[in-house]
Design an enzyme around this catalytic site. Structure first.
Site, PDB file in Angstrom:
ATOM      1  N   HIS A  56       0.826  -1.207   0.000  1.00 33.69           N
ATOM      2  CA  HIS A  56       0.000   0.000   0.000  1.00 33.69           C
ATOM      3  C   HIS A  56       0.862   1.260   0.000  1.00 33.69           C
ATOM      4  O   HIS A  56       0.591   2.212   0.728  1.00 33.69           O
ATOM      5  CB  HIS A  56      -0.921   0.004   1.225  1.00 33.69           C
ATOM      6  CG  HIS A  56      -1.965  -1.067   1.201  1.00 33.69           C
ATOM      7  ND1 HIS A  56      -2.710  -1.408   2.305  1.00 33.69           N
ATOM      8  CD2 HIS A  56      -2.385  -1.870   0.203  1.00 33.69           C
ATOM      9  CE1 HIS A  56      -3.550  -2.389   1.972  1.00 33.69           C
ATOM     10  NE2 HIS A  56      -3.360  -2.689   0.710  1.00 33.69           N
TER      11      HIS A  56
HETATM   12  C1  LIG Z   1       0.385  -7.398  -4.424  1.00 36.25           C
HETATM   13  C2  LIG Z   1      -0.578  -6.272  -4.146  1.00 36.25           C
HETATM   14  C3  LIG Z   1      -1.736  -6.516  -3.407  1.00 36.25           C
HETATM   15  C4  LIG Z   1      -2.635  -5.481  -3.144  1.00 36.25           C
HETATM   16  N1  LIG Z   1      -3.819  -5.766  -2.523  1.00 36.25           N
HETATM   17  C5  LIG Z   1      -4.769  -4.802  -2.414  1.00 36.25           C
HETATM   18  C6  LIG Z   1      -6.077  -5.123  -1.939  1.00 36.25           C
HETATM   19  O1  LIG Z   1      -6.385  -6.282  -1.635  1.00 36.25           O
HETATM   20  N2  LIG Z   1      -6.987  -4.111  -1.840  1.00 36.25           N
HETATM   21  C7  LIG Z   1      -6.669  -2.809  -2.163  1.00 36.25           C
HETATM   22  O2  LIG Z   1      -7.523  -1.931  -1.992  1.00 36.25           O
HETATM   23  N3  LIG Z   1      -5.436  -2.482  -2.618  1.00 36.25           N
HETATM   24  C8  LIG Z   1      -4.489  -3.454  -2.788  1.00 36.25           C
HETATM   25  N4  LIG Z   1      -3.277  -3.142  -3.324  1.00 36.25           N
HETATM   26  C9  LIG Z   1      -2.947  -1.715  -3.569  1.00 36.25           C
HETATM   27  C10 LIG Z   1      -3.544  -1.086  -4.827  1.00 36.25           C
HETATM   28  O3  LIG Z   1      -3.578  -2.004  -5.893  1.00 36.25           O
HETATM   29  C11 LIG Z   1      -2.684   0.149  -5.172  1.00 36.25           C
HETATM   30  O4  LIG Z   1      -2.755   1.057  -4.090  1.00 36.25           O
HETATM   31  C12 LIG Z   1      -3.120   0.883  -6.442  1.00 36.25           C
HETATM   32  O5  LIG Z   1      -3.010   0.036  -7.560  1.00 36.25           O
HETATM   33  C13 LIG Z   1      -2.240   2.117  -6.664  1.00 36.25           C
HETATM   34  O6  LIG Z   1      -2.607   2.750  -7.858  1.00 36.25           O
HETATM   35  P1  LIG Z   1      -1.593   3.724  -8.646  1.00 36.25           P
HETATM   36  O7  LIG Z   1      -2.239   4.102  -9.905  1.00 36.25           O
HETATM   37  O8  LIG Z   1      -1.130   4.775  -7.710  1.00 36.25           O
HETATM   38  O9  LIG Z   1      -0.299   2.819  -8.956  1.00 36.25           O
HETATM   39  P2  LIG Z   1      -0.183   1.440  -9.736  1.00 36.25           P
HETATM   40  O10 LIG Z   1      -1.507   0.796  -9.870  1.00 36.25           O
HETATM   41  O11 LIG Z   1       0.896   0.685  -9.052  1.00 36.25           O
HETATM   42  O12 LIG Z   1       0.280   1.861 -11.202  1.00 36.25           O
HETATM   43  C14 LIG Z   1       1.532   2.400 -11.488  1.00 36.25           C
HETATM   44  C15 LIG Z   1       1.949   1.888 -12.882  1.00 36.25           C
HETATM   45  O13 LIG Z   1       3.050   2.653 -13.362  1.00 36.25           O
HETATM   46  C16 LIG Z   1       3.929   1.786 -14.049  1.00 36.25           C
HETATM   47  N5  LIG Z   1       5.270   2.394 -14.088  1.00 36.25           N
HETATM   48  C17 LIG Z   1       6.108   2.622 -13.039  1.00 36.25           C
HETATM   49  N6  LIG Z   1       7.247   3.188 -13.485  1.00 36.25           N
HETATM   50  C18 LIG Z   1       7.095   3.339 -14.823  1.00 36.25           C
HETATM   51  C19 LIG Z   1       7.924   3.872 -15.851  1.00 36.25           C
HETATM   52  N7  LIG Z   1       9.143   4.364 -15.583  1.00 36.25           N
HETATM   53  N8  LIG Z   1       7.467   3.867 -17.135  1.00 36.25           N
HETATM   54  C20 LIG Z   1       6.234   3.362 -17.450  1.00 36.25           C
HETATM   55  N9  LIG Z   1       5.416   2.831 -16.503  1.00 36.25           N
HETATM   56  C21 LIG Z   1       5.846   2.836 -15.217  1.00 36.25           C
HETATM   57  C22 LIG Z   1       3.868   0.489 -13.257  1.00 36.25           C
HETATM   58  O14 LIG Z   1       4.323  -0.605 -14.041  1.00 36.25           O
HETATM   59  C23 LIG Z   1       2.397   0.420 -12.884  1.00 36.25           C
HETATM   60  O15 LIG Z   1       1.647  -0.313 -13.814  1.00 36.25           O
HETATM   61  C24 LIG Z   1      -2.349  -4.160  -3.601  1.00 36.25           C
HETATM   62  C25 LIG Z   1      -1.191  -3.909  -4.361  1.00 36.25           C
HETATM   63  C26 LIG Z   1      -0.320  -4.953  -4.643  1.00 36.25           C
HETATM   64  C27 LIG Z   1       0.927  -4.658  -5.456  1.00 36.25           C
END
Ligand SMILES: Cc1cc2nc3c(=O)[nH]c(=O)nc-3n(C[C@H](O)[C@H](O)[C@H](O)COP(=O)(O)OP(=O)(O)OC[C@H]3O[C@@H](n4cnc5c(N)ncnc54)[C@H](O)[C@@H]3O)c2cc1C
Length: 587
Positions: free
Chosen positions: A520
């Site tokens: 998280h």
């Molecule tokens: C294993 C796991 C279990 C989880 N379980 C839960 C759960 O049960 N319930 C819940 O509510 N939340 C859960 N979460 C948390 C939730 O999924 C995240 O908080 C949420 O996805 C965050 O969204 P975001 O858009 O900020 O980042 P992300 O969804 O992480 O997206 C960021 C994206 O940017 C990409 N990226 C990074 N650097 C670069 C770059 N240089 N160039 C191009 N692309 C790049 C990454 O590959 C990724 O796809 C979990 C997360 C994980 C990893």
């Protein structure tokens, strides 16, 4: 970075990162602004129509060391975690975390969101603004037309194949715990949802499909003004004359949105010359904007999973976790037929957001009181931690007997520790300088010690309990009354385990040895005033540079008590509204 030939020379808005937030924002903007062209560049693979993303029961496979859908970040070892390097996996595929996460549906306390608005000066980011956006994004199939939830949003929420162990926990819990009854609602944003045992909803549809972002905001639509490319790792944002003009060789006309998650976004900014001077100097990167807050303020939820043995006939996820071919074959057939069976669940079906009652505070020790007074006393909607019973042991079981397990799982809602993630060099592929800083404050240790005790008292009363998996517990002295000798359930009114100071020390050592990420990560490009370490303002603009926004879970200035997908959804829906308005559209 290799650019596929079909990427065109010009786009109006480009996204660095195609995770949970980016896919929501891109979908909303492409719909609201059909005359503009949008491009999403994601470093990981596509997820379209792949069973490992659609079938919830496969969730643990993404954490295998061979996984291609996860980026593993290794924290610098510290004595606070027994000299270990804590590994924090982060989704790396189209949809990011939403396509690989555990799908637990939890929502923050209203006060968590209100703090973003009032304490950090972000008008329009309080609970009154963000709760409607969470509702807009979901269809709450658990109870259609429940006013606290959404009824026609893209992401479906249901109970997802609940197991009997949860029913035991939900029956025993309220009987054993004083003033902690069963509640229909564990996610009502208010104090009424705290200290209630509740059935765990999931980001899973009633049809047994994962409610990820791309299948519900992007793949199910046909856009002719939105391109989403996988396999494109963004190195840096190109800036000219004080404004972002593109990503590497791509030039846009209007806006660059960095949405690479709490681990990825600060690294892109730093490689682009936006960050703390020392860090940029060390990496040999010319400074574009001095912004010392980039990569600071790293937060997670500290998680301890404690394993127990379940009766042989208990239905658990262990055969799935062990890859038993007969179980997989049977479950895949069921899922293909109508989405039923355990392939449509995750084994986490019950929980309580627990907060100490006043007469329990002494159990948490003197170190905890100041923290309690600062964070919790005035906010009755804030739980100390989330506690659950898991049907199965979600880990590599290859060295364990092939029996049935159950676990208690406890994560802290508001850990006090703050870490960082920074570039260690200008190399796009170099491991970052990552410090998770877990347990750098004894308050967190005290809370997790209490969590171990609370979880153990509940689990040892479940009819399916058959003892502890001792190596996964504190090492109590054999003659201690706390020693793990039970092999079956104790009566509901059995006395509680008594712990000596030596036993408490054993629990603390255990927590240091086993504490892990809850996946998280947040807060590393915080939305707060620049002179307080902020990176973006409340319109998500990066301070000191034009046409550049950050929009993902790196922007919350402070933590939320819940699993973070719901917060990512709210941030993204809010970002889409802000950006659409600036680009002349309306959402
Ligand atoms: C294993 C796991 C279990 C989880 N379980 C839960 C759960 O049960 N319930 C819940 O509510 N939340 C859960 N979460 C948390 C939730 O999924 C995240 O908080 C949420 O996805 C965050 O969204 P975001 O858009 O900020 O980042 P992300 O969804 O992480 O997206 C960021 C994206 O940017 C990409 N990226 C990074 N650097 C670069 C770059 N240089 N160039 C191009 N692309 C790049 C990454 O590959 C990724 O796809 C979990 C997360 C994980 C990893």
């Amino acid at each position: 970075m290799s650019i596929p030939h079909s990427i065109q020379a010009e786009y109006d808005v480009v996204f660095a990162g195609g995770g949970a937030a980016a896919c929501i924002i891109a979908s909303r903007l492409a719909t609201a602004l059909p005359h503009l062209k949008f491009l999403v560049l994601e470093s990981g693979p596509t997820t379209k129509d792949k069973d490992e993303h659609r079938q919830p029961g496969r969730y643990l496979t993404h954490l295998l060391p061979t996984s291609t859908t996860m980026q593993f970040y290794a924290s610098t070892p510290t004595e606070n975690v027994a000299g270990r390097s804590v590994i924090v996996p982060s989704g790396r595929c189209i949809g990011g975390g939403s396509s690989v996460n555990f799908m637990l549906y939890n929502r923050p306390a209203a006060s968590d969101l209100d703090e973003w608005e009032t304490e950090y000066g972000n008008a329009g980011w309080g609970s009154k603004d963000l709760i409607p956006l969470m509702k807009k994004a979901e269809t709450y199939e658990v109870e259609p037309h429940n006013a606290t939830h959404g009824s026609d949003g893209p992401l479906k929420v249901s109970y997802g194949a609940p197991l009997d162990l949860a029913a035991q926990f939900l029956e025993i819990g309220p009987k054993f715990e004083k003033n902690r009854p069963f509640g229909d609602e564990g996610n009502g944003f208010d104090a009424a949802s705290v200290n209630k045992f509740y059935q765990m909803p999931k980001w899973i549809s009633r049809k047994g499909h994962r409610s990820d972002v791309p299948h519900h905001y992007i793949y199910n639509k046909s856009f002719d003004n939105l391109s989403v490319f996988d396999g494109c790792r963004v190195n840096r944002v190109i800036t000219e004359n004080g404004a972002a003009t593109g990503l590497e060789y791509l030039f846009d006309r209007r806006l660059v949105i960095v949405s690479a998650g709490a681990m990825g976004s600060p690294l892109i900014l730093e490689r682009s010359g936006i960050g703390k001077k020392d860090i940029l100097d060390r990496a040999g990167i010319p400074m574009v904007v001095e912004l010392p807050g980039v990569g600071e303020n790293y937060q997670d939820h500290l998680f301890v999973v404690t394993p127990y043995i379940a009766e042989p006939d208990a239905e658990t996820f262990d055969p799935i976790f062990r890859g038993d071919p007969e179980t997989w074959g049977r479950l895949l057939t069921l899922w293909a037929k109508d989405g039923s069976g355990l392939m449509g669940g995750n084994g986490v079906d019950c929980a309580i957001k627990m907060r100490p009652h006043p007469d329990e505070l002494a159990e948490l020790g003197p170190d905890f009181i100041q923290y309690w007074n600062d964070v919790f006393a005035k906010n009755p909607d804030k739980p100390l931690f989330w506690l659950s019973a898991l049907a199965g042991l979600p880990a590599d079981q290859s060295a364990l007997p092939p029996i049935k397990y159950l676990c208690s799982g406890c994560f802290l809602g508001y850990p006090t520790s703050r870490g960082h993630v920074h570039i260690a060099s200008s190399d796009l592929y170099a491991a970052p300088d990552f410090q998770c800083a877990f347990l750098s404050n004894d308050c967190d240790l005290a809370a997790l010690r209490w969590g171990y005790k609370k979880g153990r008292e509940l689990i040892r009363r479940l009819p399916s309990f058959r003892g502890a998996l001792v190596p996964g517990h504190p090492q109590f002295a054999p003659d201690s009354p706390a020693a793990l000798t039970e092999t079956g359930p104790v009566p509901l009114d059995a006395p509680k385990v008594v712990y000596s100071a030596e036993d408490d020390k054993a629990i603390d050592d255990y927590v240091r040895q086993w504490v892990a990420t809850t996946w998280h990560s947040l807060g590393t490009c915080a939305m707060k005033p620049r002179d307080r370490g902020g990176v973006v303002d409340s319109k998500l603009n990066v301070y000191g540079i034009g046409k550049l926004k950050v929009a993902d879970l790196s922007i919350p200035p402070s933590n939320v008590n819940s699993n973070t997908y719901s917060a990512a959804v709210a941030v993204a829906e809010k970002a889409a509204i802000i950006i659409a308005a600036e680009l002349g559209g309306k959402i």
